[in-house]
Structure formats: C-alpha cells, structure tokens
Design a protein around this motif. Structure first.
Motif, mmCIF file in Angstrom:
data_model
loop_
_atom_site.group_PDB
_atom_site.id
_atom_site.type_symbol
_atom_site.label_atom_id
_atom_site.label_comp_id
_atom_site.label_asym_id
_atom_site.label_seq_id
_atom_site.Cartn_x
_atom_site.Cartn_y
_atom_site.Cartn_z
ATOM 1 N N THR A 102 4.007 -6.165 7.354
ATOM 2 C CA THR A 102 4.656 -4.869 7.198
ATOM 3 C C THR A 102 6.098 -5.086 7.591
ATOM 4 N N GLU A 149 -5.686 0.182 7.723
ATOM 5 C CA GLU A 149 -5.341 -0.296 6.375
ATOM 6 C C GLU A 149 -5.690 -1.774 6.234
ATOM 7 N N ILE A 150 -5.329 -2.536 7.274
ATOM 8 C CA ILE A 150 -5.524 -3.989 7.190
ATOM 9 C C ILE A 150 -7.014 -4.328 7.073
ATOM 10 N N ILE A 159 1.999 -3.752 3.993
ATOM 11 C CA ILE A 159 1.339 -2.535 4.460
ATOM 12 C C ILE A 159 2.356 -1.418 4.608
ATOM 13 N N THR A 198 0.885 -1.155 0.000
ATOM 14 C CA THR A 198 0.000 0.000 0.000
ATOM 15 C C THR A 198 0.933 1.219 0.000
#
Ligand code: GLA
Ligand code: ZN
Length: 676
Positions: free
Chosen positions: A252, A237-238, A153, A86
């Motif tokens: 991440t 985000e997850i 991430i 991302t």
C-alpha cells in the motif's frame, strides 16, 4: 548482500504510474494512443483501478469488468504489466447512500457527508464486507491474468474516525491492552489528576475536540489505536487477496512522513514498501540540495522498514503537483535526478501520478506524463522518455540493497509524545526537522543511514544516533546499552528518556530506564530559549557551538569526559556535551540544540572510532551505495545546476559506459552509477 529481485518479469527498473482508462472509455482512440505513448516512454507497468469502484459496480451488485480486462490485455500484449489496486480508496455514491456507516465521523463525532476520498470508517463491518466482495469479483475477472504483477491495497491510508463503531472498538482495544482492569489503565494514565478517574472502559471516549484531551496517555493510545484499526482494516483486504492469489505481493502506498499512522506497524503486513514522493522542489525557503536531502531522508525511512528488499517509488510527479501552496514546475533535468535518487536509496521502481491528465475535477491540473496537449514532444514527455531509456539499462542494479552501517532512531511514538507534551515551546520542538538536519550531515559525508524504530535490532550498525528520544519503549534502553557495550558509538541529545510508553515521567532522573548509567549524565532541568536568544558552548573547536531553543542543566558522573561547556547564563561553565566510555563503545550526550556545523564535527569524531570513512564531497553532491553479492554500485548525484568534478573515482560508469579512472565529471543535475 544477497540480491532480492522483486520483479524478475520486468527488464530493468520498473517504470510506470497510475493509469485511469475508466475516465476515457468513450475515447478508444485515446486509449489506443496511450499504449503507443507508454511504449515510447519506456513504461513497463501501469497501476490500474485505484479509484474505479463506480465504474466496476455502478449500482449495487451490478459488475462491469470487461473494460478492465480489455485494457489489461492490451497493456500486456505490449509488454506492460499491471499493478492492480483494490478500489476502497473512494466509495460510489450508492454505497454511502445505502450504508451511511461507511462514512466517518469527525473529531466532534459528527458524520461526514458523502464525497472526496480516503475517508471510510475502518471499523464498519458492512464496508469491510462490500470491499471483500469487490475484491473477489476483481479476482474472478483478472486474478489469473498473466499481466497481473501485484496488488496495491486501497490508497494512501490516513485520517481518523470518531464514529460510534470506532469508539466501541477503541474501548475494546483498551480493555484488551490493560488486562480488562480499569485500575491498571487509571494508573498508567495518571487519571487522578483533575479527578479524571474512570470506573469502566465504557466511559472512555476518544480525544474529541470538544471532549477529553488532557490525558497524555489517552491521546497517545488513540493514535496507536487508529494505527491498529487501520492495520486491522488493511488486513481484512489482504486476507482475501492472499487467499486468492498467494503468489502475488501486496503493498500500500505511504505518504512521506505522514504523522497520523505508525507506518512501521502497517509495514509488517505488507510484502513490499511503497511510497509517494512529492518534494517542494525549487522552493524559496531552503536550497535545492536541502530539499533533495529531505527527500533522501524520506526514502531512508521507507527503505529501512524492510531492509532485506528494495522499496517502490509508487508515485511522483513528472512535472508539478496541484496541492502544494506553490505548484512549481520541476526544472529541466530534475525529474531524472529525483527519480535516480530514489533508485540510489534503494527503490527498484520509478512510478508516477499520473499517466495522463484528466479533463475535469480536482486533479485536472496535476502534472502527468501526457498533458492535455496530448503529444509526445513536450518537454516533460521527453524527460520521462529519456529516463525510461536509462532505467531499462539498470537491470543489474535490481534487487541490490543499501549497506548502511549507521542508523538513526526516529519513532512515531516519540513524534506523537513530543508534539502532545505540554511544556517547552509550541513552535520550536521540531522533532522531524532535527532528525532530518542530522541525517543531512551524514549525507554530506557520503554515509548512508538507515532510519529505524526503537525496536529494530542494532546488530548491523557501528554508529547509532537517537535525537530527542523523549519516549522510551520497553527494551530500548537495554538495546542501546548492549549496542554500546559491544563497541558501538551512540549519540543522544537533550530531551532523551523523559517518559515511558504511557507518557509517565521516569523518576530518579532523566534519561530514565537505566540510560543515565549509559551516558553518565542526569538532566536536572531543561531551559527553553526564545527564538531571539542564543547561548554558546565552548568546545575543542575553532569557534564555539551556537545553542538555540533548548539547553539542559546536567549533572555528570566523575568518569564522564566533558567535551563542551556552556558559556553564558546561570549554567555557564556547566557541562553541555559529554562522552562516556561504556564497555567497548562510547555514549555521547549533547545537552542542547547546537548548530549543525558543530554537530557534524562531533559526528566526524564519532566516525573516527568506527571503520567507516567519511568522504570529502563537494557541496551539493550526494553519494549512495547499493550492493549485490560482491558487486558495489556507487551513485553520485549532482544536485547543482552547474557541472561538478569529482576526483579519485574509479570503476565502470553504467550510463556513459566508460571506465572512470580518477576524474568523474557530472553535468548539471547529472548522475553517475559506478560499478566496482
Ligand atoms: C496522492 C494520491 C494520488 C494523487 C496524488 C496527487 O499521492 O495517491 O491519487 O492524488 O496524491 O499528488
Ligand atoms: Zn468509524
């Protein structure tokens, strides 16, 4: 141990790295050449999109993903899977211009300007929303692409934000934690001192550089809050990703022993642990074997966050980096050695930053597989290619786990508390260094060690070592007692059990919370030595142990065995090293910072009460194990630049594809993997 294969699609160990096609969109010839070279180098994965936001969305609401689709297609057609990041690690200029709240404030509360990376406000609702939008768009573009392997991430989370939104979030977090009762907080933080009592949560500020930094409880809670807030951000985000692609794992990338975040809190939200390893190889302050040992410790920290699966070496430099104080090239052979060390310690990937060197800006001289020269016959490319060959033959290793029976407790809260405590000496506290040196003693005995937090269960271990465990979390003392009572060998040192998890001192003797019964000792004083000073401890060894930096004045229960006594100073003759039988086990206490030779002898003594067999390894040889079901793989790594021979080695060598019947010869920086 049950095999846990993370990437069944991939043949052999995953081999890849950060790839930035967006920097070369005007050079289709180079992008085509990349595919050819990646195949030649035996790469089966590429990490895309880490910093691609301004290419995806050059102005607000205008999206371009065709280039990404094109590149993922070409990679996939050629057997290369995509790890998709991302893009929240860096923001486009338009975003900061329009939404300044996305930019952090520094430790004086001053807003940063736009620029650099890894510096978004974690709280900002607008930023979170902008990120969610781009993730959804990414999903629409490539979320069902057959080449998409997993999500990455953002990038290397870190830093702090002191903006008004974060301050408010901190106050809310504190209110929640302390039952909305400011008196509970005042008591926990001892705020009557210097008249620092708070009337309400809204009065509490973060530890600004020009503000309040004299309350240890506040300082510690700010660090915990920053971890909490970063985790909360990451979860935002997850959550989108899991709602869109529930079948794909997320990770991440962590940064070594980065101090600013308790990685173990973030780890709980991830499917796989990954990290970026950039050791200062060939430095002038320690031996190469020590640098490797330090790196082994980092791997063990990462691996132990999820003991039931392999981890990922998300980044490493094929040659040099550009941000060390001295950016030295890895010597020939070291790339292979360091990469296989990661595998030996439980990684199922070897990945790089970066695939190809960019032409300009900050990282133009950072090492890469493909240099500005652009050829595949460079030294570094050839080393990567040779490694790629080897990794492709390690399919049977994949998913195997490290069967460690020894654990070291190494804790972020303890790190933070020791660094922040006023007392001892500024320069010799050395918590990390002490843990790493102790870890290296086990390394030299061929014994794998998990590096765990105070909360992790101890059931699988026979021996636990807890250096400088200054801060005790609730439950830690009980867990150590239960471990020892059932037959475990436990070792603690000076500076154990001084404070609780708010940094309040235990009353009635250190180590507190019931640990003084376990060890049968009370530390009445701690003495700080100047660097030029030393003391000695007379023990049952040929030479006395040398004491540097710290020595404790101990009271000892009558049923405690004294293994060593101080030789000099006003505590001459007093106990320094003790052993206490507790239930079926032993609790050792080392009340001074002693030299590692004697520490190793003590460890060997402890091991003699377990069924773990220390190995006699020549200097510079590392030995690690991975296990899958009944099969054990033993890795031998030669960290020396000369050939070394090992004896009494039996089994099938996966690299030379030969049966080893006694003698194993390891080339300079050579590695063997023996299957038993
Ligand atoms: C980090 C980052 C990469 C790159 C490398 C350089 O690990 O994640 O983007 O900057 O450092 O070593
Ligand atoms: Zn903020």
């Amino acid at each position: 141990m049950k095999r846990n294969n993370l990437f069944p699609q991939i043949n052999g160990i995953l081999h890849g790295g950060d790839y930035n096609p967006e920097q070369w969109l005007d050079r289709p010839d180079i992008l085509e050449e990349d595919i050819r070279l990646m195949k030649q180098a035996g790469m089966n994965s590429a990490t895309l999109g880490v910093f691609s936001w301004s290419t995806y969305e050059p102005s607000e609401g205008e999206f371009h993903f065709d280039w990404l689709i094109r590149n993922m297609d070409r990679l996939y057609e050629n057997g290369i899977y995509t790890i998709l990041a991302t893009p929240s690690g860096a923001r486009p200029a338009w975003l900061d211009e329009k939404y300044p709240e996305a930019m952090r404030c520094d430790e004086r509360g001053i807003r940063y300007h736009h620029g650099v990376r890894h510096n978004h406000c974690m709280t900002s609702p607008i930023y979170r929303e902008k990120v969610r939008i781009i993730i959804r768009k990414l999903y629409e573009a490539v979320g069902n692409h057959p080449g998409l392997l997993m999500w990455h991430i953002s990038n290397e989370f870190g830093g702090e934000c002191f903006c008004p939104l974060c301050v408010k979030a901190f106050q809310d977090y504190l209110a929640e934690k302390f039952d909305h009762n400011i008196s509970i907080l005042n008591a926990a933080w001892w705020t009557t001192f210097w008249s620092h009592t708070y009337n309400s949560f809204s009065q509490i500020e973060p530890p600004y550089a020009n503000g309040e930094f004299s309350i240890m409880g506040l300082n510690l809670e700010w660090k915990r809050f920053t971890t909490w807030n970063m985790t909360d951000y990451m979860k935002s985000e997850i959550a989108v990703i899991r709602s869109l692609t529930p079948h794909l794992p997320v990770t991440t990338n962590f940064m070594q022993l980065y101090d600013g975040l308790d990685y173990r809190v973030l780890a709980k939200e991830l499917d796989i642990i990954s990290w970026d390893s950039y050791p200062a190889f060939h430095n002038d302050y320690e031996s190469f074997a020590q640098t490797m040992g330090r790196n082994a410790f980092d791997h063990a920290v990462m691996r132990s966050m999820k003991r039931d699966k392999p981890f990922m070496l998300m980044e490493s430099a094929p040659g040099l980096v550009n941000w060390h104080s001295f950016n030295k090239q890895k010597r020939p052979g070291v790339h292979m050695l360091a990469s296989l060390q990661a595998v030996a310690l439980g990684s199922d990937t070897v990945q790089y930053f970066q695939w190809r060197k960019g032409r300009g800006s900050y990282e133009q001289y950072h090492g890469a597989v493909v240099d500005h020269l652009g050829r595949s016959d460079t030294r570094i490319f050839r080393e990567v290619e040779a490694l790629g060959q080897k990794l492709s033959h390690l399919d049977e290793i994949k998913g195997s786990l490290v069967p460690a029976r020894v654990a070291m407790i190494y804790d972020w809260d303890t790190r933070w508390a020791i660094a922040d405590m006023k007392g001892l000496a500024d320069e010799t506290k050395k918590y990390d260094e002490t843990c790493i040196q102790l870890y290296q003693q086990f390394l030299s005995l061929g014994i794998d060690v998990d590096v765990i937090s105070q909360e992790m269960p101890l059931d699988d271990y026979q021996l636990v070592i807890a250096p400088m465990m200054y801060l005790l979390k609730p439950g830690t003392a009980e867990s150590l007692k239960a471990f020892t009572a059932r037959g475990g060998q436990l070792l603690a040192t000076y500076l154990t059990g001084y404070v609780d998890d708010n940094q309040l001192c235990f009353l009635g003797g250190f180590p507190g919370d019931g640990l003084k019964e376990l060890f049968g000792v009370i530390s009445e004083e701690i003495d700080t030595l100047y660097p030029s000073e030393h003391n000695e401890i007379l023990m049952n060894t040929e030479t006395p142990a040398i004491v540097k930096d710290y020595a404790e004045y101990l009271r000892v229960d009558s049923d405690v065995e004294v293994l060593g006594r101080f030789k000099e100073d006003y505590y001459a003759g007093m106990p320094a090293i003790t052993r206490h039988k507790f239930g079926k086990g032993n609790a050792y206490y080392v009340g001074a910072r002693i030299d590692m030779t004697h520490m190793k002898q003590l460890i060997e003594e402890m091991l003699s009460h377990t069924d773990l067999a220390p190995m006699e390894l020549p200097h510079g040889i590392e030995c690690h194990h991975r296990q899958a079901e009944e099969t054990l793989f033993t890795f031998y790594l030669n960290t020396c630049d000369h050939t070394q021979s090992l004896y009494a080695v039996y089994g099938y060598d996966l690299f030379s594809q030969q049966e080893i019947e006694g003698t194993l010869s390891l080339a300079p920086y050579g590695v063997a993997i023996i299957r038993q």
